[in-house]
Design an enzyme around this catalytic site. Structure first.
Site, PDB file in Angstrom:
ATOM      1  CE  LYS A  81      -3.948   2.014   2.515  1.00 50.68           C
ATOM      2  NZ  LYS A  81      -4.887   1.863   3.639  1.00 50.68           N
ATOM      3  CB  SER A 156      -8.218   3.813   2.595  1.00 52.83           C
ATOM      4  OG  SER A 156      -7.392   3.205   3.568  1.00 52.83           O
ATOM      5  CB  SER A 180      -8.624   1.052   5.517  1.00 53.49           C
ATOM      6  OG  SER A 180      -9.293   2.252   5.292  1.00 53.49           O
TER       7      SER A 180
END
Ligand code: GLN
Length: 482
Positions: A81, A156, A180
């Site tokens: 990420k 997210s 997330s």
């Protein structure tokens, strides 16, 4: 044999150990898949192909030199990420304000993965600074759900979920502040584990809300999540929130996993909720029945302060974000406005040009709730209610081994469908309370909606630092779900 890019960590590890494949072959397969699919899915922002292949080659050499050792992750490509620092790679948090920023050091989680020989496969998209539930807040690109490209991957950690669910990587790292990891895992048919607060170091992970943030694995199976957590977890002198708590053998904990005798709590506040999609309801109820049929004992529990969790989160998280994001001032990192004629304007314009609308909204909310005269009324009070929420969980875990709940109220929605921020926030209704309490929790694929054929996960919540028990129960569910 299935395509190499479809493999999970455990399967890839076995083939690598048996010398049926090399890490270079596996990494090339992921890179080819990236070229074939990323233009459509948009999971990755960037991919250092040369670096990944060099790491893969090095991994193959280590294995050749010492073939008998037990390597669970050596030579396995993992997508990262875009808020986790990997030395020499961009780290933009999907924000224009950090465009062009290159990490000068490795986050502890990356150091840990590299010490196990993991190949860092590329940077995956996210909501800007991890604020959002659909990845639509990314300042740098659109990510689509691999199960229906008209829909969002969740957020997210939407890039991580789309990369795992769409087989653009073997596994990924995500972060979870209020849901997330778990919500996008549910939207993209992956396993997503949020470890207990403090279980995994955040050193080198760009902070959103420091009392909530956790890094965790997003994978194709529960076993893969256990393998990755094993490498990620533990004390780190660089992150004072990581305690000495021992790290058990998470993979061994999965052996003989079964629902027999497991006490599963069903929090009533999570089941009679308005606005929950009927298919999500059906899949969750069926999951409960399957657990019961396999020998789990169902226990109704109550988490009476659940209704305040959203309000508490939207005070605590923006407050902490407003402090954490103060460092992005155009002086030290990333974007600097060219139109500034004073220091004040340099700060103001760099931030105005660099941050997207949701990040600005959070900074404004956070600054407001922390401002003089309001601190006690908002932040101080929210912290008190947070303690009550944590106590609810402590109370429940006196009676049960894990809680079973939905992950999100709906399956993946269409791109552009949710315009109103409040509706977007409500996506995290079921994931926020356990983030506030610091418990570990995971989303495990549970089925597909009847008409739209969209994946839906269920959430298992475990006691603090009880990841071994949680993973064992998730594995037992994996065995009974189909
Ligand atoms: N969707 C939530 C938010 O926007 C949670 C985000 C997260 O866990 N990083 O704050």
């Amino acid at each position: 044999m299935s395509e190499l890019y479809e493999l999970g960590v455990a399967e890839a590890g076995e083939l690598l150990a048996k010398k049926e494949i090399s890490s270079v072959e596996l990494t090339k397969a992921v890179i080819d898949r990236y070229h074939a699919k990323n233009p459509e899915i948009g999971a990755y922002l960037t991919f250092d192909e040369e670096g990944a292949l060099a790491d893969a080659k090095a991994a193959d050499e280590v294995r050749a030199a010492c073939p008998e050792s037990d390597y669970a992750l050596l030579g396995v490509p993992v997508a990262i990420k875009d808020l986790i620092n990997v030395k020499g790679q961009p780290c933009t948090c999907a924000s224009k304000i950090l465009r062009g920023y290159v990490s000068p050091y490795d986050a502890t989680v990356i150091k840990n993965l590299k010490s196990h020989g993991v190949v860092c496969a590329g940077r995956v998209n996210m909501d800007e600074f991890a604020m959002g539930s659909s990845t639509e807040n990314s300042g740098l690109g659109v990510t689509r759900n691999p199960y229906d490209t008209e829909r969002v991957p969740g957020g997210s950690s939407g890039g991580s979920a789309a990369a795992v669910g769409g087989n653009l990587c073997i596994a990924a790292l995500g972060t979870d502040t209020g849901g997330s990891i778990r919500q996008p895992a549910s939207f993209c048919n992956c396993v997503g584990l949020k470890p207990s607060y403090g279980r995994v170091s955040r050193y080198g992970v760009t902070a959103f809300a420091s009392s909530l943030d956790q890094v965790g694995p997003m994978t194709k199976s529960v076993k893969d999540a256990a393998i990755l957590l094993q490498a990620l977890a533990g004390k780190d002198p660089m992150d004072g929130t990581t305690p000495d708590e021992c790290v058990p053998d998470y993979v061994a904990a999965l052996e003989g996993a079964s629902m027999k005798g497991v006490k599963l709590g069903l929090p009533k506040e999570y089941f009679d909720v308005k606005g929950i999609d009927p298919e999500v309801k059906r899949i969750t109820e069926e999951a409960v029945k399957k657990c019961e049929a396999a020998g789990a004992e169902l226990v109704e529990v109550s988490l009476p302060h659940t209704e305040y969790a959203m309000a508490v989160y939207y005070i605590v998280a923006p407050a902490e974000a407003s402090a954490n994001l103060a460092r992005f001032d155009g002086v030290r990192y990333g974007h600097r406005s060219e139109r500034s004629d004073s220091v004040f304007n340099l700060y103001a314009r760099s931030r105005a040009e660099g941050f997207g609308p949701e990040v600005k909204r959070r900074i404004i909310m956070g600054t407001y709730v922390l401002s003089s005269g309001y601190y006690d009324a908002y932040y101080g009070r929210a912290q008190k209610v947070r303690t009550l929420i944590r106590r609810d969980f402590d109370e429940a875990f006196r009676k049960v081994d894990a809680l079973l709940t939905p992950v999100a109220p709906t399956p993946a929605f269409r791109l552009g469908e949710v315009q109103d921020p409040l509706t977007m926030y409500l996506n995290d209704l079921f994931t926020i309370p356990s983030a506030l309490s610091g418990n570990c929790a995971a989303s495990v694929p549970a089925g597909f909606t009847a008409d739209t054929k969209l994946p839906v996960g269920v959430q298992f919540i475990g006691g603090c630092y009880r990841e071994a028990t949680l993973l064992r129960i998730c594995r037992a569910f994996e065995l009974v779900r189909s």
